[in-house]
Scaffold this motif. Sequence first.
Motif, PDB file in Angstrom:
ATOM      1  N   VAL A   1     -29.901 -23.978  32.442  1.00  0.00           N
ATOM      2  CA  VAL A   1     -29.112 -23.090  33.035  1.00  0.00           C
ATOM      3  C   VAL A   1     -30.043 -21.872  33.618  1.00  0.00           C
ATOM      4  N   GLU A   2     -29.536 -21.611  34.851  1.00  0.00           N
ATOM      5  CA  GLU A   2     -30.268 -20.450  35.459  1.00  0.00           C
ATOM      6  C   GLU A   2     -29.450 -19.712  36.567  1.00  0.00           C
ATOM      7  N   ASN A   3     -29.716 -18.337  36.853  1.00  0.00           N
ATOM      8  CA  ASN A   3     -28.873 -17.523  37.480  1.00  0.00           C
ATOM      9  C   ASN A   3     -28.801 -18.111  39.013  1.00  0.00           C
ATOM     10  N   ASP A   4     -27.623 -18.330  39.732  1.00  0.00           N
ATOM     11  CA  ASP A   4     -27.388 -18.922  41.013  1.00  0.00           C
ATOM     12  C   ASP A   4     -28.326 -18.133  41.919  1.00  0.00           C
ATOM     13  N   ALA A   5     -28.359 -16.705  42.016  1.00  0.00           N
ATOM     14  CA  ALA A   5     -29.118 -16.283  42.946  1.00  0.00           C
ATOM     15  C   ALA A   5     -30.710 -16.596  42.926  1.00  0.00           C
ATOM     16  N   ASN A   6     -31.136 -16.718  41.517  1.00  0.00           N
ATOM     17  CA  ASN A   6     -32.729 -17.188  41.432  1.00  0.00           C
ATOM     18  C   ASN A   6     -32.865 -18.680  42.060  1.00  0.00           C
TER      19      ASN A   6
ATOM     20  N   VAL B   1     -26.487 -17.309  25.597  1.00  0.00           N
ATOM     21  CA  VAL B   1     -24.961 -16.831  26.157  1.00  0.00           C
ATOM     22  C   VAL B   1     -25.427 -16.470  27.612  1.00  0.00           C
ATOM     23  N   VAL B   2     -24.038 -16.464  28.356  1.00  0.00           N
ATOM     24  CA  VAL B   2     -24.340 -15.817  29.755  1.00  0.00           C
ATOM     25  C   VAL B   2     -23.583 -14.548  29.674  1.00  0.00           C
ATOM     26  N   ARG B   3     -24.320 -13.633  29.930  1.00  0.00           N
ATOM     27  CA  ARG B   3     -23.780 -12.163  30.222  1.00  0.00           C
ATOM     28  C   ARG B   3     -23.562 -11.772  31.666  1.00  0.00           C
ATOM     29  N   HIS B   4     -22.651 -10.708  31.778  1.00  0.00           N
ATOM     30  CA  HIS B   4     -22.434 -10.205  33.181  1.00  0.00           C
ATOM     31  C   HIS B   4     -21.900 -11.125  34.227  1.00  0.00           C
ATOM     32  N   ALA B   5     -20.866 -11.820  33.735  1.00  0.00           N
ATOM     33  CA  ALA B   5     -20.294 -13.097  34.580  1.00  0.00           C
ATOM     34  C   ALA B   5     -18.840 -12.985  34.719  1.00  0.00           C
ATOM     35  N   PRO B   6     -18.295 -11.632  34.931  1.00  0.00           N
ATOM     36  CA  PRO B   6     -16.587 -11.569  34.615  1.00  0.00           C
ATOM     37  C   PRO B   6     -16.089 -12.583  35.740  1.00  0.00           C
ATOM     38  N   GLN B   7     -16.560 -13.075  36.802  1.00  0.00           N
ATOM     39  CA  GLN B   7     -15.831 -13.631  37.506  1.00  0.00           C
ATOM     40  C   GLN B   7     -15.440 -15.021  37.106  1.00  0.00           C
ATOM     41  N   LEU B   8     -16.217 -15.513  36.122  1.00  0.00           N
ATOM     42  CA  LEU B   8     -15.721 -16.641  35.589  1.00  0.00           C
ATOM     43  C   LEU B   8     -15.170 -16.564  34.083  1.00  0.00           C
ATOM     44  N   PRO B   9     -13.830 -16.686  33.704  1.00  0.00           N
ATOM     45  CA  PRO B   9     -13.033 -16.318  32.809  1.00  0.00           C
ATOM     46  C   PRO B   9     -13.605 -17.259  31.332  1.00  0.00           C
ATOM     47  N   GLY B  10     -13.986 -16.280  30.663  1.00  0.00           N
ATOM     48  CA  GLY B  10     -14.330 -17.036  29.368  1.00  0.00           C
ATOM     49  C   GLY B  10     -15.818 -17.285  29.292  1.00  0.00           C
ATOM     50  N   TRP B  11     -16.567 -17.153  30.322  1.00  0.00           N
ATOM     51  CA  TRP B  11     -17.962 -17.779  30.446  1.00  0.00           C
ATOM     52  C   TRP B  11     -18.856 -16.948  29.584  1.00  0.00           C
ATOM     53  N   GLU B  12     -18.723 -15.665  29.339  1.00  0.00           N
ATOM     54  CA  GLU B  12     -19.580 -14.864  28.387  1.00  0.00           C
ATOM     55  C   GLU B  12     -19.338 -15.363  26.907  1.00  0.00           C
ATOM     56  N   SER B  13     -18.620 -16.001  26.484  1.00  0.00           N
ATOM     57  CA  SER B  13     -18.248 -16.238  25.078  1.00  0.00           C
ATOM     58  C   SER B  13     -19.362 -16.901  24.627  1.00  0.00           C
TER      59      SER B  13
ATOM     60  N   ILE C   1     -28.313 -26.054  35.916  1.00  0.00           N
ATOM     61  CA  ILE C   1     -26.926 -25.636  36.164  1.00  0.00           C
ATOM     62  C   ILE C   1     -27.104 -24.142  36.682  1.00  0.00           C
ATOM     63  N   GLY C   2     -26.821 -23.913  38.013  1.00  0.00           N
ATOM     64  CA  GLY C   2     -26.878 -22.432  38.605  1.00  0.00           C
ATOM     65  C   GLY C   2     -25.442 -21.783  38.326  1.00  0.00           C
ATOM     66  N   SER C   3     -25.535 -20.751  37.481  1.00  0.00           N
ATOM     67  CA  SER C   3     -24.328 -19.801  37.022  1.00  0.00           C
ATOM     68  C   SER C   3     -24.504 -18.459  37.407  1.00  0.00           C
ATOM     69  N   PRO C   4     -23.398 -17.680  37.914  1.00  0.00           N
ATOM     70  CA  PRO C   4     -23.709 -16.294  37.860  1.00  0.00           C
ATOM     71  C   PRO C   4     -23.709 -15.694  36.716  1.00  0.00           C
ATOM     72  N   GLY C   5     -24.483 -14.364  36.480  1.00  0.00           N
ATOM     73  CA  GLY C   5     -24.943 -13.781  35.418  1.00  0.00           C
ATOM     74  C   GLY C   5     -26.154 -13.808  34.962  1.00  0.00           C
ATOM     75  N   VAL C   6     -26.587 -12.993  33.711  1.00  0.00           N
ATOM     76  CA  VAL C   6     -27.833 -13.230  33.247  1.00  0.00           C
ATOM     77  C   VAL C   6     -27.837 -14.141  32.198  1.00  0.00           C
ATOM     78  N   ILE C   7     -28.748 -15.057  32.182  1.00  0.00           N
ATOM     79  CA  ILE C   7     -28.854 -16.096  31.231  1.00  0.00           C
ATOM     80  C   ILE C   7     -29.832 -15.515  29.813  1.00  0.00           C
ATOM     81  N   ASP C   8     -28.969 -15.426  28.885  1.00  0.00           N
ATOM     82  CA  ASP C   8     -29.900 -14.856  27.791  1.00  0.00           C
ATOM     83  C   ASP C   8     -30.478 -15.975  26.782  1.00  0.00           C
ATOM     84  N   ARG C   9     -31.577 -16.341  26.972  1.00  0.00           N
ATOM     85  CA  ARG C   9     -32.195 -17.618  26.497  1.00  0.00           C
ATOM     86  C   ARG C   9     -32.220 -17.510  24.676  1.00  0.00           C
TER      87      ARG C   9
END
Length: 389
Positions: A193-198, A164-176, A152-160
């Motif tokens: 789950v990996e950062n999308d730019a990576n 949790v996913v951090r720094h992804a404000p463009q996706l509502p609730g995604w940092e919960s 899964i590619g996601s915006p933000g920093v994937i804290d393994r």
Amino acid sequence: MSDRKPPEVGTPAGMRVLNQRAVLDLLRRLGAATRPQIAKDTGLSKPTVGQALVDLERHGLVRPIGRTTAGPGRSAMVYEPNPAAGYVLGVDIGRERIRAALADLGGAVVARVDERNRSRSAAALVRTVTDLAARTAADAGIALTDAVVKVIGSPGVIDRRTRVVRHAPQLPGWESDGVLDGLEAALGPVVLVENDANLAALGEHVYGAARDARVFVCATVGTGVGMGIVVDGVLFRGAHGAAGEVGFLPFGPSGSDVRRGQFEDATSAGSVVAAARERGLTARTAREVFSQARSGDARALEVVRLEAERIAFLVAAVTAVIDPELVVLGGGVGSNVDLLLEPMEAALRTMTPLAPRIVAGSLGDGAVLSGAIAMGLEAARELVFEVTL
């Protein structure tokens, strides 16, 4: 996942597995080969190779595809890795769209589905991703459980560590809390789950514009701004997974939303539209601004020049730290290299003597999915071997 204990190295069973792995690895590198060719290239005896092929074929990992017809002497059976031994699912979660693709172990994409992202909560987004994954598998005529690995590619920093996913404000609730666990519960093992730019960088490295680059960066500029860094063929994530979060580069006035980042606020697609409207243009999207620039509109060309200078600042800053041999530009804004490159290079000449080569990404909006498939294939090929044999 199998709980079977692997055979010990040095035992007959262990040697048999090593031989099978050597044969399968060679077939994956070559694509297809005969038993004599495999024996020659691996150094194994023909009977050993023959037994390994029998074992691999019995477990569905290789298959015969015909016999040789050219050259003197008897024909020989040709074997290839069985692409249907497993499948890999890739998903690209963007603020505007969600894309999914399914590939067999040979890397061939057998189904692809995408739709608008209308989710307004983490739970809704997990459901959307799960439904899209199931539809993609159904389109390929398989069950989702046949996908050995899901990436899964996601915006933000994937804290393994905390999952949790951090720094992804463009996706509502995604940092919960619980998002990554929710994805795994919904999709089943194995979920990466990996950062999308990576993933975009990995896609360009394996399939696209950076295939021959040893050290490069892939900058994506669109609704957000991100960067993937590859060093010696390996993604560089940093100490906390935040390497490449260039949207947080300090840039301009300090009044920007710190959660979004100063550079992202100044450079993403929304800023392109805002700059166009300040100049009297009625563009609703960055795509329209670039289209107007291609038509020769002087105001749109001025907006493009301003955007190019900002991306040049990014290239200069990153080059001073990483010294990449190549910068790949992608994303809805960054991919307009035909318009951006000349003013970028002019701006760079005033900023730095360091000048990496700058090219457009060749995978377009499929870069993240391509990277997800590449990452999934590497994991799935190993996993299928371990579980099957």
